[in-house]
Design a protein around this motif. Structure first.
Motif, PDB file in Angstrom:
ATOM      1  N   ARG A  27       5.873 -10.771   4.632  1.00 51.33           N
ATOM      2  CA  ARG A  27       4.794  -9.951   4.100  1.00 51.33           C
ATOM      3  C   ARG A  27       4.040  -9.295   5.254  1.00 51.33           C
ATOM      4  NH1 ARG A  27       1.938 -13.686  -0.605  1.00 51.33           N
ATOM      5  NH2 ARG A  27       3.765 -13.801  -2.003  1.00 51.33           N
ATOM      6  N   GLN A  30      -2.272  -8.633   6.191  1.00 54.32           N
ATOM      7  CA  GLN A  30      -3.328  -8.011   5.403  1.00 54.32           C
ATOM      8  C   GLN A  30      -4.445  -7.505   6.308  1.00 54.32           C
ATOM      9  OE1 GLN A  30      -4.672 -10.804   2.498  1.00 54.32           O
ATOM     10  NE2 GLN A  30      -2.722 -10.848   1.367  1.00 54.32           N
ATOM     11  N   GLN A  31      -4.867  -6.267   5.993  1.00 56.01           N
ATOM     12  CA  GLN A  31      -5.967  -5.684   6.747  1.00 56.01           C
ATOM     13  C   GLN A  31      -7.280  -6.304   6.267  1.00 56.01           C
ATOM     14  OE1 GLN A  31      -5.658  -3.676   9.259  1.00 56.01           O
ATOM     15  NE2 GLN A  31      -3.439  -3.382   9.053  1.00 56.01           N
ATOM     16  N   GLN A  33     -10.663  -6.521   4.751  1.00 55.72           N
ATOM     17  CA  GLN A  33     -11.404  -5.650   3.864  1.00 55.72           C
ATOM     18  C   GLN A  33     -12.881  -5.659   4.226  1.00 55.72           C
ATOM     19  OE1 GLN A  33     -10.649  -6.864  -0.122  1.00 55.72           O
ATOM     20  NE2 GLN A  33      -8.458  -6.342  -0.051  1.00 55.72           N
TER      21      GLN A  33
END
Length: 223
Positions: A27, A30-31, A33
């Motif tokens: 995967r 993830q940035q 947020q």
């Protein structure tokens, strides 16, 4: 000897370990947020209220100036019901990008302030800003119409609403009076011509007739 060297090099060649899972199967990271805090939402709500409730919103470039001059500028503007709003570009730009005022976005580049008023006091605003060189007018939104600096100056030269209404009422009241005078002009001219004709007939009759004396009194008895 050469063949043995090749075998030695092949045996000692470094082979990196293979990952247990191919990279294409992993995967993507993830940035993080960015969570919007309540204070930023409050500021954006205040900017929305300013554009919704104000008939005039002027965007000005603000340069550094002493605090006493800022207080004095606020005082002179407040006399004409004009308020000074210090805003941040990261607050204003998201609000404008989702509204009908998005054409104002190019003006919010440096440090800006907003001059807002529930009335269209463009002439008074320009008079005050003329004495404050640290504040430069970039544009404005007046009655939901976006104007440049030149457009604001042209708007300030227009007469006030009361004066325009007075001029319109005067022009409307002048038209019936002119119509009435035009309608009466023919009758008045005809009356003047008839009076002149009657005077001419009387003068001609007086010059052509013979003078007569007074008639003798008649007696009531029989001769």
């Amino acid at each position: 000897m050469h063949l043995q060297r090749q075998k030695l090099m092949a045996l000692t060649e470094y082979l990196p370990p293979r990952p247990p899972v191919p990279e294409r199967c992993l995967r993507p990271p993830q940035q993080p947020q960015h969570e919007d805090n309540g204070y930023a939402r409050l500021l954006r709500r205040q900017v929305e209220e300013v554009f919704r409730d104000s008939r005039m919103v002027a965007v000005c470039q603000y340069n550094s100036m002493p605090g006493e001059d800022v207080v004095l500028m606020r005082h002179y503007l407040r006399k004409h019901n004009i308020e000074v709003k210090f805003v941040l570009n990261e607050i204003v730009r998201p609000v404008l990008s989702q509204s009908r005022y998005r054409n104002l976005l190019p003006l919010f580049v440096g440090r800006n302030i907003l001059l807002v008023s529930p009335e269209t006091k463009a002439k008074e605003m320009l008079r005050v800003l003329k004495g404050v060189p640290q504040v430069n007018l970039l544009g404005a939104c007046i009655d939901d119409t976006i104007l440049s600096r030149q457009g604001v100056e042209n708007f300030a030269k227009l007469p006030s609403l009361e004066a325009s209404q007075g001029q319109t009422l005067g022009a409307l009241a002048l038209l019936p009076s002119q119509t009435c005078s035009l309608l009466q002009h023919g009758a008045a001219q005809l009356t003047a011509l008839l009076d002149q004709h009657i005077h001419q007939l009387r003068d001609g009759a007086g010059q052509g007739g013979t003078p007569t004396g007074p008639e003798p009194p008649q007696s009531s008895g029989t001769p």
